[in-house]
Design a protein around this motif. Structure first.
Motif, PDB file in Angstrom:
ATOM      1  N   UNK A  41      90.466  43.442  96.095  1.00 19.72           N
ATOM      2  CA  UNK A  41      90.398  42.923  94.733  1.00 19.72           C
ATOM      3  C   UNK A  41      89.905  43.942  93.723  1.00 19.72           C
ATOM      4  N   UNK A  70      95.729  33.300  83.454  1.00 20.10           N
ATOM      5  CA  UNK A  70      94.329  33.761  83.490  1.00 20.10           C
ATOM      6  C   UNK A  70      93.513  33.083  84.592  1.00 20.10           C
ATOM      7  N   UNK A 124      93.505  33.297  87.720  1.00 23.30           N
ATOM      8  CA  UNK A 124      93.039  34.111  88.855  1.00 23.30           C
ATOM      9  C   UNK A 124      91.648  34.693  88.601  1.00 23.30           C
ATOM     10  N   UNK A 125      91.332  34.921  87.329  1.00 26.39           N
ATOM     11  CA  UNK A 125      90.015  35.479  87.026  1.00 26.39           C
ATOM     12  C   UNK A 125      88.917  34.464  87.337  1.00 26.39           C
ATOM     13  N   UNK A 126      89.214  33.205  87.046  1.00 29.50           N
ATOM     14  CA  UNK A 126      88.225  32.157  87.317  1.00 29.50           C
ATOM     15  C   UNK A 126      88.153  31.867  88.813  1.00 29.50           C
ATOM     16  N   UNK A 182      88.560  34.113  91.017  1.00 27.36           N
ATOM     17  CA  UNK A 182      87.779  35.234  91.556  1.00 27.36           C
ATOM     18  C   UNK A 182      86.283  34.964  91.383  1.00 27.36           C
ATOM     19  N   UNK A 183      85.934  34.382  90.258  1.00 24.00           N
ATOM     20  CA  UNK A 183      84.524  34.063  90.028  1.00 24.00           C
ATOM     21  C   UNK A 183      84.039  33.029  91.051  1.00 24.00           C
ATOM     22  N   UNK A 190      83.521  34.671  94.394  1.00 25.38           N
ATOM     23  CA  UNK A 190      82.263  35.422  94.426  1.00 25.38           C
ATOM     24  C   UNK A 190      81.075  34.495  94.653  1.00 25.38           C
ATOM     25  N   UNK A 191      81.110  33.354  93.988  1.00 27.07           N
ATOM     26  CA  UNK A 191      80.012  32.389  94.154  1.00 27.07           C
ATOM     27  C   UNK A 191      79.980  31.829  95.578  1.00 27.07           C
TER      28      UNK A 191
END
Lengths: 429, 500
Positions: free
Chosen positions: A156, A209, A211-213, A215-216, A219-220
């Protein structure tokens, strides 16, 4: 965040997993439990080529610090790196070093994962942290923050090393300690809150957009998983002392920081916090002055245009740091007498042969692993009869770690790059 | 016209400034912003629009949030006005702070979720401090803080709300969060009109923070990001130390400020004015007496002409000991002229061009020879003449008549052949070239494009062409008036819109 100067976890005598080294053995060799990749900038020329003397690996004076561990080393001479364009060898060399990526532009990053990240899902299963990226003034120097200072990549994106030992400790061991359960509970409520915020932000954006969320959220999820895994970890770990930003950046502190990171790295492996680590000593265009070497030029400028004597001194210094790591791993013993080095494969490589960007011979040294049953030959110089790319050695490392076999790495798919490296392994041709 | 507006994460510098703005009651000077990995670039500018946040960055975001929140909660009286420090008092204070961090008034749902988080901290045994710490951690770790979230107006989703315009303006001209006047202008509808945006832009341009942002733009535009770690051979330049690096940075900031905010604001002036803010040890570069910080000194107009002939640009685009005409030419072509250059052909050997030999060869001859190779010529014939005109400045920017290494007099003449009528032809030196650059319509258009990229944090796409052409046209018509360009940019449709 507060943590005790000395984080004392409730001690079990020895974590049960530590005795299970040989249980991981593949059909023909004992898999290493841990993988460490180490980098220093700008090659090892001039005069780093080791020799075989009476059947023993003998390092030249540049690498003298490694001599006590020669019996645990495989030195590979003659590898060619995958840099497409030697003009851009610093940027392309760094992105390609552990990934096999051939980037189209100087300012691009690798989209391929580095070998440590490929090994992490296999080796770090069940560990709190998939991998630990440590650096020593890795972001210092001209061009800091760009791809000339990043070598570790997940699929990523780039994984920038942590240059601050104290912050690295907090990230890795953070929720451990006497108030661990409170910190964990707090973290979890923060994570839940951030998830609520993500859900709200998501509703305002179209599919492009999302995919950005996602990804967040991922991570969490990983963070949460780690908090749970840390709860089961039992180990003694001492937090490194905290340094201010000025001290962290001061070139004269390089050596102190290197020692702190070596200690942290070996502690993380000893504790089973992770099974995969990397140590990046400075970067490809380093302006660091090495104590005892011509103080008028930094590493990068010296490797381009310095005297032969200064180049040797710089290389000798970096070899000393690698030796310190091997020493630390070797002196960390488990109750059955085996050492951390016995279960750890250390791969030391660099992004070019020499400071003026040459593609070969790029020095690589593999150290450690099981002394008798390890995958790699030890106490050996492997001098390649025909050119091979560095990726072939990396493919061997992946095979040794039990990563499902593959014939190429990254973008390098030509004949020079295909298959594991002949002559490197004790057990395969 | 609607312009694509991706979800854009704060850069490290923007995070740093936003955190300082948010906790202005504390007067923080350091933040954990630098723990985040480095940014991607859009042209020469740092930004974060392409990729998703990585697991490492999520970790860092949570840890950095915790660090800031812990520092803030250690002095709760700075945020809490009520003496009894009840839960509801904390919840109120946190909601106020979150509205600033998120750059919009909180919805009822946001308020409720945040209140619940504060309660968890309160009940967890932390009392008011615990509530404050946990809630602030949540705020700072949220995408609503970490990114510029733009939903558009409920009645017209492609139009930005006043608060969203305020957030864009603040990022561009303050490098951080909206100030009170901007938030007020969003609340009272001022930012719903172009006139209102123009008035706020002019106001922000006069604020001290604009000085910093103008410096940030010019540093990134001219590829000077590495200035803080610039390496010189201290045998040749024993004075080159951290003080020198800081003086170069301050000089650039002072000069850009003097031209753009306190003089005619024109690009041509930026590329031609023979004065500089010469603080010690930069007097070694200019051969004048050093003056105090913040004071400027007139320079020989035959020797210097604005930003491109000042120390930061000259020293950054050079080796530790020698000049690099190719690098100086490359950055002018790519960044100042927006000339699309490819990479060198595969297999090119890099051999740094050595010094000349007294009585035999000059360095210039070696540089010219190096680009004779037909495979190299196509690009080097464009880069090298530009760079060679700068040969009167050595690797640290010191003006010189003779090359120290080969002993030959410096030849800074060059013939420019780039198909740009304002530039083409023979030039005597960089002073002449720089003045031509400031008048070239192509350079003016490129400058407008670079401001556009800086403002939006992304490269332009096909949807941006019309807007860019209009901006370039206007910039040319004002003869390169930068403040006017910035106002034209912030009042443009693109600046006030988001993707459908």
């Amino acid at each position: 965040m507060n943590f005790d100067r000395r984080t004392l976890l409730k001690a079990l005598a020895v974590a049960p997993v530590l005795g299970a080294r040989r249980a991981l053995a593949g059909p023909e060799w004992a898999r290493p439990r841990n993988l460490v990749v180490v980098y220093h900038p700008n090659g090892l020329e001039p005069g780093w080529k080791p020799a075989m003397t009476n059947g023993a690996l003998t390092f030249p004076s540049t690498l003298q610090a490694l001599q006590p561990f020669a019996s645990r080393c495989l030195a590979v001479y003659g590898l060619v790196n995958g840099v497409r364009n030697e003009v851009a060898a610093h940027a392309q060399g760094m992105t390609s070093l552990w990934t096999g990526a051939v980037i189209p532009k100087d300012d691009a990053y690798s989209t391929w994962p580095s070998i440590d990240q490929l090994a992490a899902p296999v080796l770090s299963t069940g560990s709190p942290l998939a991998s630990l990226e440590l650096g020593v003034q890795s972001q210092a120097g001209f061009g800091a923050g760009d791809n000339q200072s990043v070598m570790i990549y997940g699929g990523a994106g780039k994984l920038q090393p942590e240059d601050d030992p104290s912050a690295a400790f907090r990230r890795a061991f953070g929720a451990a300690g006497s108030d661990a359960s409170r910190v964990r509970a707090e973290r979890k409520s923060v994570i839940d809150y951030v998830r609520q915020d993500i859900a709200r932000v998501r509703s305002g954006y179209g599919t492009a957009e999302q995919f950005k969320l996602d990804a967040h959220l991922e991570g969490l999820r990983q963070l949460e998983q780690r908090l749970d895994a840390l709860a089961g970890l039992t180990c003694n770990a001492t937090a490194p002392s905290q340094l201010g930003a000025g001290a962290l950046g001061a070139t004269e502190n390089f050596d102190t920081l290197a020692t702190a990171q070596v200690d942290l790295l070996s502690t993380a492996l000893r504790c089973g916090l992770t099974r995969v680590a990397s140590l990046q000593l400075s970067n490809s265009i380093s302006d660091r002055r090495i104590t005892g070497v011509n103080p008028s030029l930094g590493v990068h400028a010296t490797m381009h245009a310095g005297t032969r004597a200064d180049k040797v001194l710089i290389n000798r210094y970096f070899a000393g740091v690698v030796a310190r790591l091997l020493q630390k791993l070797d002196s960390t013993k488990f109750s059955d007498g085996h050492s951390l080095l016995d279960e750890t494969l250390v791969v030391w490589g660099t992004e070019m042969a020499i400071g003026n960007h040459l593609k070969d011979p790029v020095p690589f040294i593999v150290a450690g692993g099981d002394p008798a049953m390890g995958y790699f030959k030890q106490n050996q110089l492997l001098e390649l009869a025909s050119p091979s790319r560095t990726t072939r050695l990396l493919l061997s490392v992946l095979e040794a770690c039990g990563v499902p076999s593959r014939s190429t790495l990254g973008d390098l798919k030509d004949e020079l790059s295909t298959g594991t490296l002949p002559g490197a392994s004790r057990v395969t041709a | 016209m609607v312009t694509k507006a991706p979800l854009r994460r704060l850069t490290r510098a923007q995070y740093h400034q936003s955190a300082i703005d948010l906790f202005d009651a504390y007067g923080f000077t350091d933040t954990p912003a630098w723990r985040f990995p480095g940014e991607e670039t859009a042209g020469p500018f740092l930004t974060q629009v392409k990729g998703g946040i990585t697991p490492l960055e999520v970790d860092v975001a949570v840890l950095a949030a915790d660090e800031l929140a812990t520092r803030a909660a250690a002095q709760p009286e700075k945020l809490l006005s009520c003496v009894d420090q009840t839960l509801s008092c904390v919840q109120e204070a946190v909601a106020t702070l979150a509205a600033r961090a998120y750059r919009h008034p909180l919805t009822g749902e946001e308020r409720a979720d945040l209140g619940a988080l504060a309660q968890a901290g309160f009940d967890g045994g932390g009392g008011a401090k615990g509530a404050l710490r946990l809630a602030l951690t949540g705020v700072l770790a949220s995408p609503s803080f970490l990114s510029l979230v733009e939903r558009g107006r409920t009645d017209a989703p492609t139009r930005l709300t006043g608060y969203e315009v305020a957030a864009r303006l603040a990022l561009l001209l303050r490098g951080g969060l909206p100030d009170e006047a901007l938030t007020q202008a969003a609340a009272d509808g001022t930012l719903d009109t172009a006139d209102g945006i123009a008035a706020q832009t002019w106001r922000l341009l006069k604020e001290p923070r604009a000085r910093t942002q103008l410096a940030v733009f010019h540093q990134q535009w001219l590829g000077l990001g590495g200035l803080a770690h610039l390496d010189k051979d201290t045998r040749r330049y024993p004075w080159f130390d951290d003080t020198a690096r800081a003086a170069m940075r301050d000089e650039l900031e002072g000069f850009v400020d003097a031209v753009i905010r306190r003089s005619d604001g024109r690009l041509e002036t930026l590329f031609s004015s023979p004065f500089a803010f010469v603080r010690a040890p930069l007097h070694k570069v200019y051969g004048v007496t050093a003056v105090a910080a913040g004071e400027s000194v007139g320079l020989d107009p035959e020797e210097r002409a604005g930003l491109l002939t000042q120390a930061a640009f000259l020293a950054t685009h050079a080796s530790p000991k020698l000049t690099s005409p190719t690098h100086r030419g490359l950055v002018l072509l790519r960044n100042v002229m927006c000339f699309p250059l490819g990479d060198p052909p595969p297999g090119v050997k890099i051999d740094p061009i050595p010094t000349g030999t007294p009585g035999q060869t000059t360095r210039r001859a070696l540089v010219e020879q190096h680009s004779q190779n037909p495979a190299c010529r196509s690009c080097h014939a464009m880069m090298d003449p530009l760079g060679l005109s700068f040969e009167r400045y050595d690797a640290a920017g010191v003006y010189r008549a003779v090359d120290l290494d080969d002993g030959a007099p410096i030849d800074s003449t060059a013939t420019i052949d780039l198909g740009d009528p304002a530039l083409d032809g023979p030039v005597k030196d960089a002073v002449e070239l720089s003045k031509r650059l400031g008048r070239s319509e192509n350079v003016l258009g490129c400058t407008a494009t670079q401001w556009y990229r800086f403002a939006f944090g992304r490269l332009e796409g096909p949807d941006d062409t019309a807007e860019l052409q209009a901006l370039a046209k206007r910039f040319v018509s004002t003869r390169g008036q930068v403040p006017d360009l910035i106002v034209a940019l912030t009042t443009s449709d693109a600046f006030r819109s988001r993707a459908p």
